[in-house]
Structures are given as C-alpha cells and as structure tokens.
Design an enzyme around this catalytic site. Structure first.
Site, PDB file in Angstrom:
ATOM      1  N   THR A  38       0.831  -1.214   0.000  1.00  0.00           N
ATOM      2  CA  THR A  38       0.000   0.000   0.000  1.00  0.00           C
ATOM      3  C   THR A  38       0.864   1.262   0.000  1.00  0.00           C
ATOM      4  O   THR A  38       0.349   2.352  -0.251  1.00  0.00           O
ATOM      5  CB  THR A  38      -0.971   0.046   1.209  1.00  0.00           C
ATOM      6  OG1 THR A  38      -0.212  -0.028   2.418  1.00  0.00           O
ATOM      7  CG2 THR A  38      -1.977  -1.088   1.154  1.00  0.00           C
ATOM      8  N   SER A  78       1.442  -1.233   7.860  1.00  0.00           N
ATOM      9  CA  SER A  78       0.133  -1.912   7.887  1.00  0.00           C
ATOM     10  C   SER A  78      -0.782  -1.255   6.867  1.00  0.00           C
ATOM     11  O   SER A  78      -0.757  -0.029   6.722  1.00  0.00           O
ATOM     12  CB  SER A  78      -0.540  -1.773   9.265  1.00  0.00           C
ATOM     13  OG  SER A  78      -1.827  -2.386   9.233  1.00  0.00           O
ATOM     14  N   LYS A 108      14.985  -5.957  20.303  1.00  0.00           N
ATOM     15  CA  LYS A 108      15.664  -6.631  21.421  1.00  0.00           C
ATOM     16  C   LYS A 108      17.129  -6.866  21.062  1.00  0.00           C
ATOM     17  O   LYS A 108      18.035  -6.584  21.856  1.00  0.00           O
ATOM     18  CB  LYS A 108      14.935  -7.952  21.683  1.00  0.00           C
ATOM     19  CG  LYS A 108      15.478  -8.790  22.806  1.00  0.00           C
ATOM     20  CD  LYS A 108      14.452  -9.858  23.177  1.00  0.00           C
ATOM     21  CE  LYS A 108      15.097 -10.977  23.938  1.00  0.00           C
ATOM     22  NZ  LYS A 108      15.375 -12.154  23.090  1.00  0.00           N
ATOM     23  N   TYR A 148      -8.210  -5.649  11.255  1.00  0.00           N
ATOM     24  CA  TYR A 148      -7.326  -4.522  11.608  1.00  0.00           C
ATOM     25  C   TYR A 148      -7.351  -4.296  13.117  1.00  0.00           C
ATOM     26  O   TYR A 148      -6.304  -4.206  13.764  1.00  0.00           O
ATOM     27  CB  TYR A 148      -7.808  -3.278  10.877  1.00  0.00           C
ATOM     28  CG  TYR A 148      -6.948  -2.051  11.069  1.00  0.00           C
ATOM     29  CD1 TYR A 148      -5.639  -2.007  10.588  1.00  0.00           C
ATOM     30  CD2 TYR A 148      -7.448  -0.914  11.709  1.00  0.00           C
ATOM     31  CE1 TYR A 148      -4.855  -0.864  10.743  1.00  0.00           C
ATOM     32  CE2 TYR A 148      -6.665   0.227  11.856  1.00  0.00           C
ATOM     33  CZ  TYR A 148      -5.385   0.243  11.376  1.00  0.00           C
ATOM     34  OH  TYR A 148      -4.612   1.387  11.529  1.00  0.00           O
ATOM     35  N   TYR A 162       6.856  -7.605  25.471  1.00  0.00           N
ATOM     36  CA  TYR A 162       8.307  -7.431  25.248  1.00  0.00           C
ATOM     37  C   TYR A 162       8.876  -6.390  26.210  1.00  0.00           C
ATOM     38  O   TYR A 162      10.007  -6.506  26.666  1.00  0.00           O
ATOM     39  CB  TYR A 162       8.593  -7.042  23.790  1.00  0.00           C
ATOM     40  CG  TYR A 162       8.932  -8.253  22.947  1.00  0.00           C
ATOM     41  CD1 TYR A 162       7.951  -9.178  22.616  1.00  0.00           C
ATOM     42  CD2 TYR A 162      10.230  -8.486  22.505  1.00  0.00           C
ATOM     43  CE1 TYR A 162       8.249 -10.306  21.871  1.00  0.00           C
ATOM     44  CE2 TYR A 162      10.542  -9.610  21.755  1.00  0.00           C
ATOM     45  CZ  TYR A 162       9.547 -10.511  21.431  1.00  0.00           C
ATOM     46  OH  TYR A 162       9.857 -11.629  20.703  1.00  0.00           O
TER      47      TYR A 162
END
Ligand code: UDP
Length: 312
Positions: A38, A78, A108, A148, A162
């Site tokens: 996109t 996205s 990380k 979405y 995380y």
C-alpha cells in the site's frame, strides 16, 4: 553526539514517509522499510540519494535483518484504510501480529526503542465518549474491521509483553483519523474519497445518514506528537489526535464548500461496524508531552485539497 539511526517500517506510506522527512530534518540516519503493497515509492523519491537515507524493500512478516546499529524503530507498516484492510485481510493480520513480533525481536537484538503505531480502532464502536486511554473498547472480533482492530490489539499486547518480559523500551501511540498530503486518492477513506469526487465533479458519497462523527488531525500535528512521544518516557498507550469532532455529513458539506464543486451529496449504505462516534481525549498528551494540535480543519483541508488537485 553520535548520529542516531531510526528504522521506519511502512516508510513509504502516508505517515511513514512524513516521519522519514522529520527524522532526516532532525539529523538522523533513516532507513525506510516497506513491501510497497500500500506504500508508494513517490512518497520518498525526494529522499533517494540523500546520504542519510536508505530504502529497503522488505515484507516485515518475514525475518528482518538490518546491518549496523539501530536506535529507534517506528513501526508503521500496515494497510490502514478500511478499503485496504478489507482487500488485504490476511496481510493486515500478519503484519500486525508476525510483523510486530519481528520488529520487537529486532529491537531486542539491537537494543532499540520501538514506537508502535496503534489506532483509535482498538476502541472499536466506542461506548465511552470521548475515548480515553483507559477505555478497553468495544470491538467485533469477527466483523470485517476485526482484521485490523484485532491485529492492532494483539500488537499492543505483544509490545507490552516485550517491554515487561524482555525489557525492550517501547512506546505506543493510538492514532485517530489523520489526513494530509500523500494520502492515496483511492485508499477509500472519507477525505480522499470526498475530495476526489468533488474535484472530478462526481457525486460525493456519504455512508449511512452521515450522522456518525470523526475527529480529523492534520499530519504535521500528528508527526510532532509522535516525535515527542518517542523521546518521552511514557510506556503505556497515548492518544494523539485532534479533538475537533464533526459529523461526516457536515464534513462533506465543508469539502463541498471549499472546492466550490457542482457535485451533490448522495447517501450509500453504512459499512458493517462503522463506529458511530470517535473523538480523542488528549488530556494525557497535553499534560505529559505538552502537545496539542495547531492546524485547524479549515487550514488543513485547504493544504490537502491543493495536494489532491495535482493528483486527480
Ligand atoms: N465514509 C463516507 N463516505 C466515503 C468513505 C467513508 O461517508 O466515501 C464514512 C465512513 O462510513 C466512516 C467515516 O466516513 O463513517 C470515516 O471513514 P474512513 O474510511 O475515513 O475511516 P474510519 O474512521 O471509518 O476508520
């Protein structure tokens, strides 16, 4: 101070490309990553050849490898308009889930700070108005928008995991409707749709009776909010958006007036699960980031219409 490097996923998209510009202007090295499903290379064409800019064509749902140090990752990849994620439902779920996992793994490894682009869609069709960060939302997981909404909700969950379990530095922005130059004319969102129709003299499509509301933020205000949030120490989600709320019918009339078009407004069926209201509560961003929007809708619309005139 050593020059810092920022990786922007979705770097050739609407928001991603504006972020590339901002960080180049601030003196960073910028790596834009995009698979171009996109995104549009025209959005970053002016940065090509800049020694501080690099573009990597890559689908982040696959393992991400980047050479050298990374200080910050802005995770903006996205599909982001209802039409796009209805056309690309599996890719939308994959980038929110697998893509975000890969981004966090990279962060990380590189000891980088990640800013996740989340969305007001995590609030779904909200039962609380305006929406505050502590509202958990009203989302239909199996509706058309669910691909979405749930992908972004998962992305928030894994980002917090995380942060808590691996000590990765994370920031989460919840972005409300944003507009400005570099939106795609055919992305299906209300602003490009109405402006494109008005400029072409076609009927302007308002879905439902147009009484549903949205609150539109001009892109430069959003970018400023993102910049401040990234460099802040706020680790839980933060709304960034313009609280000036308007019904879609009033909005269509505003566009009609600014373009002085002969186009009439016509009504079409309301899509499934279309939120009835949406307005950010930005108390937190104001208090902790000293941020609030500066560009009002009249000015923002004028600038955006000028851009679309070159595209129709
Ligand atoms: N909408 C509309 N006409 C259009 C496209 C959208 O009336 O041609 C409506 C849509 O139903 C929604 C609002 O405008 O109520 C904003 O839609 P958009 O696709 O921009 O994003 P959303 O805020 O729903 O994610």
């Amino acid at each position: 101070m050593a020059q810092k490097t920022v990786l922007v996923t979705g770097g050739s998209g609407f928001l991603g490309s504006h972020l590339c510009d901002r960080f180049i202007a601030e003196g960073y090295k910028v790596i834009a990553m995009d698979n171009l499903i996109t995104g549009n290379p025209d959005n970053i064409a002016h940065l090509m050849g800049n020694e501080n800019f690099q573009f990597i064509k890559h689908d982040i749902t696959e393992y991400i490898w980047v050479k050298g140090d990374i200080d910050y990752i802005l995770h903006f990849a996205s599909p982001a308009s209802p039409i796009d994620y209805l056309k690309l439902p599996i890719q939308t779920l994959k980038v929110g889930a697998l893509g975000t996992h890969n981004v966090l793994g990279l962060a990380k490894e590189k000891k980088a700070r990640v800013l996740l682009a989340s969305t007001s869609e995590v609030y779904g069709d909200p039962l609380i108005h305006p929406q505050k960060e502590d509202y958990w939302g009203n989302v239909n997981p199996i509706g058309f928008r669910g691909v979405y909404d749930e992908a972004k909700r998962f992305a928030e969950a894994i980002t917090m995991a995380y942060q808590r379990y691996h000590g990765v530095e994370t920031r989460i922005i919840r972005i409300f409707n944003t507009y400005g130059p570099r939106m795609r004319l055919n992305d299906g969102r209300v602003l490009p749709a109405l402006v494109g129709q008005a400029l072409r003299g076609e009927p302007m499509t308002v879905f439902g009776d147009g009484s549903q509301t949205r609150s539109f933020c001009y892109v430069s205000d959003l970018v400023e909010g993102i910049y401040r949030l990234l460099l802040s120490d706020i680790t839980d989600p933060t709304n960034i958006g313009n609280p000036a709320e308007i019904t879609i019918l009033e909005f269509a009339k505003e566009v009609q007036g600014l373009i002085e078009t002969k186009s009439d407004i016509i009504f079409e069926p309301l899509p499934q699960d279309d939120p009835k209201v949406r307005q950010p509560d930005i108390t937190k961003a104001k208090a902790l980031l000293g941020w609030e929007p500066k560009i009002d809708r009249h000015e923002g619309l004028k600038r955006t219409i000028e851009f679309f005139k070159t595209k129709v």
